[in-house]
Write a protein that holds these residues in place. Sequence first.
Motif, PDB file in Angstrom:
ATOM      1  N   GLN A 159       1.054  -0.718   0.016  1.00  0.00           N
ATOM      2  CA  GLN A 159      -0.059   0.181   0.352  1.00  0.00           C
ATOM      3  C   GLN A 159       1.029   0.718  -0.083  1.00  0.00           C
ATOM      4  OE1 GLN A 159      -3.212  -0.172   2.725  1.00  0.00           O
ATOM      5  NE2 GLN A 159      -3.122  -2.649   3.281  1.00  0.00           N
ATOM      6  N   ARG A 188      -5.147   0.988   4.487  1.00  0.00           N
ATOM      7  CA  ARG A 188      -6.632   1.026   4.301  1.00  0.00           C
ATOM      8  C   ARG A 188      -7.544   0.678   3.284  1.00  0.00           C
ATOM      9  NH1 ARG A 188      -7.954   7.290   4.918  1.00  0.00           N
ATOM     10  NH2 ARG A 188      -5.502   7.910   3.920  1.00  0.00           N
ATOM     11  N   ASP A 189      -6.415  -0.102   2.158  1.00  0.00           N
ATOM     12  CA  ASP A 189      -6.389  -0.556   1.351  1.00  0.00           C
ATOM     13  C   ASP A 189      -6.245  -1.869   0.156  1.00  0.00           C
ATOM     14  OD1 ASP A 189      -8.452  -1.160  -1.087  1.00  0.00           O
ATOM     15  OD2 ASP A 189      -7.280   0.090  -2.478  1.00  0.00           O
ATOM     16  N   PRO A 190      -6.212  -3.222   0.993  1.00  0.00           N
ATOM     17  CA  PRO A 190      -7.373  -3.578   2.131  1.00  0.00           C
ATOM     18  C   PRO A 190      -7.263  -2.740   3.162  1.00  0.00           C
ATOM     19  CG  PRO A 190      -6.210  -5.496   1.526  1.00  0.00           C
ATOM     20  CD  PRO A 190      -5.817  -4.991   0.660  1.00  0.00           C
TER      21      PRO A 190
END
Length: 428
Positions: A159, A188-190
């Motif tokens: 990320q 946050r992603d994922p």
Amino acid sequence: PIAPKRKPTAERQRLVLPADLPEQRIEIDVPEADKINADGEPLKRIGEEVTVKLGYTPASFFKKLIVRPKYVDPRNPDAGVECAPLPLQLIDGSLLDASFGAYLLQSKYGDHLPLFRIEEICQRSRVPIARSTLSDWVLALSDWLKPLVLRMRAILLTQHVIHVDETVLPLQSVGRTISARAWAYVGRDPRVVLYDFTVDKAGHHVRDFLQGWRGGYLQADAASNYDALFRQNQGILEVGCWAHARRKFFDIAVVADKAGQRVLAHEAVEQIGELFAIERAASEADDSPEQRRARRLRESKPLLDDFKVWCEKHLRDFLPKSPTAGAITYALKNWTALTRYLDDGAIAIDNNAAERALREIAVGRKNWLFAGSEKGGEACAVCTSLIETAKAHGHNPQVYLADILERLPTTKDRDIDSLLPMYWTASA
């Protein structure tokens, strides 16, 4: 004064119970004599009044019997006994089942119960498990779970925005307790929430954890133990936290409020509050990262430019060691990091994601007080990583842990991703 406004008390909402919650039916009927009318004819039942109450049945232990039939050839008894092999177990020769292991880890690291309380809970159910045995089981289970956390770390390092923060996790040492540390890393992603345990807060621990990261935005609290990381890796860009910057002014304003005064710090809190209002508007509008970045450049940047001018103007009005001068200096010294969130809409305005993650450690240490050993601290980091990431993906952590602990002994390394919280689906 700008003391935070209290939200109006929301109207109390009636509790709605899940439709699939198990039911226990208790029927209270009228006496038999009242079911007959004056002519001696039975009354006709036309319906019923149902009153719903929320009940509770305490969790209970059970014996799980793994039965393996044995067969022999009566015509050839010397051929031996045919019996299915026992499936691979979490701990050979132990009574521990995956379901109890999940309960144990959730109780200790999710519900923050010390082992002596879990021991007492077991004793109340007439299952006397020694605290030392519970401790051994926790450590053994964390060893099983560690490969999952290592894989989650690899996913985190793909990320381009990572949050980090740390807090004290006391460690019992010889004759004393030392201030070890728990670090929280959030992507946050994922959504990934990872913890790391270290015996101190030296900066190399962050560099070691992030080794292999190609770089991106690291959101932290401007602590000096991150400085070497930013110097050594030009691809990692520091992002500041406006919640930290605001808090320094807010604390001053709270003291002034108690004295009935309005001070310069109130103006700072109000100006920073406008920046957060823009973020809330972006979230309510469900802005994409590109839309959020455009909104920030359009609405937030002019406010930031004005606030910097305001800080430079008023810094000279205070003694260097005064609280207000300290708050202004913090903002100006970290201005590049604090305004870097303008560069990418995927960056948050604050580091609250990591701070929220550390609340689990803070609540835990109030209950179990300290880690009994370095291995215990590492177990805390492993188990809490899986529990918090499972919660972030909407899973019941105990159900999740019970399933993966059942499947782990027979799961090949190449299939490990199917057990991660972000990809997990419950077994049929």
